[in-house]
Design an enzyme around this catalytic site. Structure first.
Site, PDB file in Angstrom:
ATOM      1  N   ASN A 265       0.808  -1.232   0.000  1.00 24.88           N
ATOM      2  CA  ASN A 265       0.000   0.000   0.000  1.00 24.88           C
ATOM      3  C   ASN A 265       0.838   1.277   0.000  1.00 24.88           C
ATOM      4  O   ASN A 265       0.510   2.241  -0.675  1.00 24.88           O
ATOM      5  CB  ASN A 265      -1.003  -0.017   1.159  1.00 24.88           C
ATOM      6  CG  ASN A 265      -0.333  -0.091   2.501  1.00 24.88           C
ATOM      7  OD1 ASN A 265       0.821  -0.499   2.619  1.00 24.88           O
ATOM      8  ND2 ASN A 265      -1.045   0.305   3.533  1.00 24.88           N
TER       9      ASN A 265
ATOM     10  N   THR B 257      -0.062 -12.923   8.251  1.00 15.71           N
ATOM     11  CA  THR B 257       1.351 -13.084   7.868  1.00 15.71           C
ATOM     12  C   THR B 257       2.248 -12.720   9.052  1.00 15.71           C
ATOM     13  O   THR B 257       3.265 -13.384   9.285  1.00 15.71           O
ATOM     14  CB  THR B 257       1.714 -12.224   6.633  1.00 15.71           C
ATOM     15  OG1 THR B 257       0.730 -12.432   5.629  1.00 15.71           O
ATOM     16  CG2 THR B 257       3.066 -12.597   6.075  1.00 15.71           C
ATOM     17  N   GLY B 258       1.865 -11.694   9.804  1.00 14.33           N
ATOM     18  CA  GLY B 258       2.653 -11.290  10.976  1.00 14.33           C
ATOM     19  C   GLY B 258       2.821 -12.449  11.954  1.00 14.33           C
ATOM     20  O   GLY B 258       3.897 -12.651  12.528  1.00 14.33           O
TER      21      GLY B 258
ATOM     22  N   CYS C  85      -3.204   1.144   6.663  1.00 14.33           N
ATOM     23  CA  CYS C  85      -3.373   0.408   7.923  1.00 14.33           C
ATOM     24  C   CYS C  85      -4.129   1.271   8.919  1.00 14.33           C
ATOM     25  O   CYS C  85      -4.985   0.791   9.644  1.00 14.33           O
ATOM     26  CB  CYS C  85      -2.020   0.008   8.475  1.00 14.33           C
ATOM     27  SG  CYS C  85      -0.881   1.392   8.662  1.00 14.33           S
TER      28      CYS C  85
ATOM     29  N   GLY D 170       2.705  -5.620   7.431  1.00 16.64           N
ATOM     30  CA  GLY D 170       1.797  -6.389   6.580  1.00 16.64           C
ATOM     31  C   GLY D 170       0.567  -6.805   7.362  1.00 16.64           C
ATOM     32  O   GLY D 170       0.192  -6.160   8.337  1.00 16.64           O
ATOM     33  N   SER D 171      -0.023  -7.902   6.952  1.00 18.91           N
ATOM     34  CA  SER D 171      -1.301  -8.306   7.544  1.00 18.91           C
ATOM     35  C   SER D 171      -1.097  -9.104   8.839  1.00 18.91           C
ATOM     36  O   SER D 171      -0.007  -9.632   9.099  1.00 18.91           O
ATOM     37  CB  SER D 171      -2.071  -9.153   6.537  1.00 18.91           C
ATOM     38  OG  SER D 171      -1.346 -10.330   6.292  1.00 18.91           O
TER      39      SER D 171
ATOM     40  N   GLU E  70       4.260  -4.545  12.344  1.00 24.00           N
ATOM     41  CA  GLU E  70       3.310  -3.442  12.121  1.00 24.00           C
ATOM     42  C   GLU E  70       2.197  -4.045  11.288  1.00 24.00           C
ATOM     43  O   GLU E  70       2.377  -4.280  10.091  1.00 24.00           O
ATOM     44  CB  GLU E  70       3.986  -2.302  11.350  1.00 24.00           C
ATOM     45  CG  GLU E  70       5.178  -1.681  12.052  1.00 24.00           C
ATOM     46  CD  GLU E  70       4.781  -0.725  13.155  1.00 24.00           C
ATOM     47  OE1 GLU E  70       3.568  -0.583  13.413  1.00 24.00           O
ATOM     48  OE2 GLU E  70       5.672  -0.133  13.765  1.00 24.00           O
TER      49      GLU E  70
HETATM   50  P1  NAD Z   1       0.846  -9.331   3.555  1.00 27.65           P
HETATM   51  O1  NAD Z   1       0.952  -9.746   4.969  1.00 27.65           O
HETATM   52  O2  NAD Z   1       0.142 -10.207   2.602  1.00 27.65           O
HETATM   53  O3  NAD Z   1       2.312  -9.115   2.919  1.00 27.65           O
HETATM   54  C1  NAD Z   1       3.241  -8.232   3.482  1.00 27.65           C
HETATM   55  C2  NAD Z   1       4.647  -8.658   3.086  1.00 27.65           C
HETATM   56  O4  NAD Z   1       4.929  -9.935   3.661  1.00 27.65           O
HETATM   57  C3  NAD Z   1       4.866  -8.828   1.591  1.00 27.65           C
HETATM   58  O5  NAD Z   1       6.154  -8.342   1.263  1.00 27.65           O
HETATM   59  C4  NAD Z   1       4.809 -10.332   1.408  1.00 27.65           C
HETATM   60  O6  NAD Z   1       5.531 -10.801   0.283  1.00 27.65           O
HETATM   61  C5  NAD Z   1       5.462 -10.816   2.688  1.00 27.65           C
HETATM   62  N1  NAD Z   1       5.138 -12.187   3.080  1.00 27.65           N
HETATM   63  C6  NAD Z   1       4.067 -12.936   2.731  1.00 27.65           C
HETATM   64  N2  NAD Z   1       4.114 -14.143   3.331  1.00 27.65           N
HETATM   65  C7  NAD Z   1       5.227 -14.143   4.091  1.00 27.65           C
HETATM   66  C8  NAD Z   1       5.807 -15.086   4.989  1.00 27.65           C
HETATM   67  N3  NAD Z   1       5.255 -16.266   5.217  1.00 27.65           N
HETATM   68  N4  NAD Z   1       6.927 -14.735   5.635  1.00 27.65           N
HETATM   69  C9  NAD Z   1       7.495 -13.522   5.462  1.00 27.65           C
HETATM   70  N5  NAD Z   1       6.995 -12.597   4.619  1.00 27.65           N
HETATM   71  C10 NAD Z   1       5.877 -12.891   3.952  1.00 27.65           C
HETATM   72  O7  NAD Z   1       0.233  -7.869   3.607  1.00 27.65           O
HETATM   73  P2  NAD Z   1      -0.261  -6.981   2.382  1.00 27.65           P
HETATM   74  O8  NAD Z   1      -1.534  -7.578   1.888  1.00 27.65           O
HETATM   75  O9  NAD Z   1       0.876  -6.738   1.459  1.00 27.65           O
HETATM   76  O10 NAD Z   1      -0.562  -5.594   3.106  1.00 27.65           O
HETATM   77  C11 NAD Z   1      -1.784  -5.232   3.631  1.00 27.65           C
HETATM   78  C12 NAD Z   1      -1.782  -5.367   5.143  1.00 27.65           C
HETATM   79  O11 NAD Z   1      -0.693  -4.638   5.709  1.00 27.65           O
HETATM   80  C13 NAD Z   1      -3.036  -4.800   5.786  1.00 27.65           C
HETATM   81  O12 NAD Z   1      -3.515  -5.663   6.788  1.00 27.65           O
HETATM   82  C14 NAD Z   1      -2.546  -3.502   6.415  1.00 27.65           C
HETATM   83  O13 NAD Z   1      -3.324  -3.040   7.486  1.00 27.65           O
HETATM   84  C15 NAD Z   1      -1.164  -3.866   6.812  1.00 27.65           C
HETATM   85  N6  NAD Z   1      -0.342  -2.668   6.979  1.00 27.65           N
HETATM   86  C16 NAD Z   1       0.086  -2.326   8.230  1.00 27.65           C
HETATM   87  C17 NAD Z   1       0.824  -1.177   8.427  1.00 27.65           C
HETATM   88  C18 NAD Z   1       1.305  -0.758   9.793  1.00 27.65           C
HETATM   89  O14 NAD Z   1       2.229   0.050   9.866  1.00 27.65           O
HETATM   90  N7  NAD Z   1       0.740  -1.253  10.881  1.00 27.65           N
HETATM   91  C19 NAD Z   1       1.143  -0.370   7.331  1.00 27.65           C
HETATM   92  C20 NAD Z   1       0.702  -0.746   6.072  1.00 27.65           C
HETATM   93  C21 NAD Z   1      -0.029  -1.914   5.910  1.00 27.65           C
END
Ligand code: NAD
Length: 470
Positions: free
Chosen positions: A144, A222-223, A274, A218-219, A240
């Site tokens: 994003n 995944t976190g 987010c 990320g989400s 995050e």
């Molecule tokens: P996602 O979790 O699908 O992916 C995020 C990253 O993780 C990508 O680079 C992806 O390739 C990587 N990834 C995927 N699987 C993995 C694994 N098993 N191990 C390690 N890395 C892996 O998230 P997204 O769909 O790209 O982003 C959207 C989400 O991110 C939303 O939930 C949003 O709220 C959150 N977000 C949070 C913040 C914050 O600062 N809190 C900021 C922006 C987005």
């Protein structure tokens, strides 16, 4: 345009590549190299080598090098901006803003200093608290805000004396690879490596024995995987994650002033932030004027290809996210008492476009209210008392950000303290500032980035106890 990884200060391509889709057309527009495990290993080895001298580089020199990197990034805004728009979907002005602000924050975040501290000096002992860099940071970003989220990690990660391997989302890898090019020109080899690849590459990073800390954005699902995987080597981790931010409007709020700000907080970047406003709680008295105001703004909002000069809101970033948001809209339509006052449909054109949507008379049990929509669909809920609104705002596993909208700022601040969220604004929503630690309560994350707490999270504290001669 050719896109390459940056490993050990040099451009590299890979045997394999993947398509990057423009979400405004749903068509591929560029190829991205897909890093192999061997390339990751070399990036990590290069970062480990670079760490030995970078950690000893005086702080002022590290600050100057990061400022140099920031200037290099700002200089290329006209070139990187369109790439970011094409891969992410956001309007070009907002893409350029993201890059320009990243350059600014890279410098602003390196103005603070975590100084050693004497925590006791009682004539018998001197006890010092000092800080050391951790080593190699693995930075993983979502689709994003690929540039500004990377910039936050780079700023404090490198400033603290660590080196880094940065991996962008496979949906938006290209602008980040161009950031890597800037690093080649401005930083010593190995200090900042950028490698693109699929989700698998992220997994290799979180389990990699040569990486000491993971900074993940990320989400939530995944976190959780990241934390489990990082436990194998007890890496330091910051997470995050997602949010479901409530905005609570109090009875004394000035509706004309706050409505455009709430709208912006919910629909900026097509709601894919987010910390976007994801549900609004309004009192009976202001409910209809607020719904009406938001509806009017949503209808007037110009949705289109981010490369078109008039566009205010682009498409959803990818098909998966588009389907998820459309599915939430379909589920919302099953609740017969809700009113979709505008939107509620995709646009009749190629690409992943959804009309800005306002949902009135939303209820707590709806998926749209309980889940993180991450899209341009805003539910507005009615409340009877502020206590009731706060209880419902807190009734979630998320806890990223929130806002209270009122003319009585101090009362707003008191209510803010009862909300379970990492950041609560009074009369504002969305934004990050160099001195404000950012992170979530509950499942919205672990630890903080940005501000002094963020800087400290890139360092290991050490206690030194020295006996003193009488
Ligand atoms: P996602 O979790 O699908 O992916 C995020 C990253 O993780 C990508 O680079 C992806 O390739 C990587 N990834 C995927 N699987 C993995 C694994 N098993 N191990 C390690 N890395 C892996 O998230 P997204 O769909 O790209 O982003 C959207 C989400 O991110 C939303 O939930 C949003 O709220 C959150 N977000 C949070 C913040 C914050 O600062 N809190 C900021 C922006 C987005």
């Amino acid at each position: 345009m050719r896109f390459t990884h940056t490993i050990d200060g040099k451009a590299e391509t890979s045997e394999r590549s993947f398509d990057v889709i423009n979400p405004a057309t749903a068509e591929p527009f560029a190829k991205c190299p897909d890093a192999s495990r061997e390339q990751l290993d070399r990036a990590v080895a290069s970062a480990r080598r670079a760490f030995q001298s970078w950690r000893k580089t005086p702080l002022a020199e590290r600050r100057a090098a990061i400022a140099n990197f920031a200037h290099g990034l700002a200089k290329r805004v006209d070139e990187i901006g369109p790439v970011l728009t094409k891969e992410q979907g956001k309007p070009l002005g907002q893409a350029k803003w993201e890059i320009g602000t990243s350059a600014h924050e890279l410098e602003a975040m390196c103005k603070m200093e975590l100084k050693p501290e004497i925590i006791r000096n009682d004539g018998k002992h001197r006890v010092e608290l000092v800080y050391h860099p951790l080593g190699v940071v693995g930075a993983i970003t979502p689709w994003n805000f690929p540039i500004i989220l990377a910039a936050h990690k780079i700023a404090h990660g490198l400033y603290a004396g660590n080196t880094m391997v940065l991996k962008p989302s496979p949906f938006t890898p290209l602008a980040t690879l161009l950031m890597g090019e800037v690093a080649r020109d401005t930083l010593p080899p190995g200090v900042l490596n950028t490698v693109a690849g699929g989700n698998e590459l992220g997994g290799w990073m979180t389990e990699h024995p040569g990486i000491d800390r993971i900074s993940f954005t990320g989400s939530v699902p995944t976190g959780k995987k990241v934390m489990a995987s990082a436990s194998g080597t007890l890496k330091r981790v910051t997470l995050e994650l997602g949010g479901n931010d409530p905005a609570i409007v109090l009875e004394d709020a000035n509706i004309d002033e706050i409505t455009p700000n709430i709208f912006r907080g919910a629909f900026l970047n097509a709601g894919q932030i987010c910390m976007a406003v994801k549900r609004v709680y309004a009192p009976e008295k202001l409910y209809e004027p607020l719904v009406e105001g938001l509806t009017k703004l949503a209808r007037a909002h110009r949705v289109g290809d981010g490369m078109e000069p008039d566009t205010e809101m682009g498409p959803l970033q990818n098909k998966m996210q588009f389907d998820k948001v459309m599915n939430l809209i379909e589920d919302t339509k099953k609740h017969k008492d809700v009113r979709i006052t505008t939107g509620g449909h995709q646009l009749n054109r190629p690409g992943y476009f959804i009309a800005p949507t306002v949902v009135a008379d939303a209820t707590d049990d709806m998926r749209l209210v309980k889940e993180e929509q991450f899209g341009p669909v805003l539910p507005v809920l009615k409340y009877k008392s502020v206590d009731d609104a706060v209880r419902r705002a807190n009734d979630t596993r998320f806890g990223l950000c929130a806002s209270v909208w009122t003319n009585d700022y101090e009362r707003g601040a008191e209510i803010a303290k009862t909300i379970e969220a990492g950041t609560v604004w009074v009369n504002h929503h969305v934004g990050s500032e160099a001195d404000m630690p950012f992170g979530g309560f509950k499942e919205s994350g672990l630890g903080r980035e940005i501000g002094m707490l963020g800087l400290a999270s890139y360092m290991e504290p050490q206690v030194i106890k020295v006996p003193l001669r009488a």
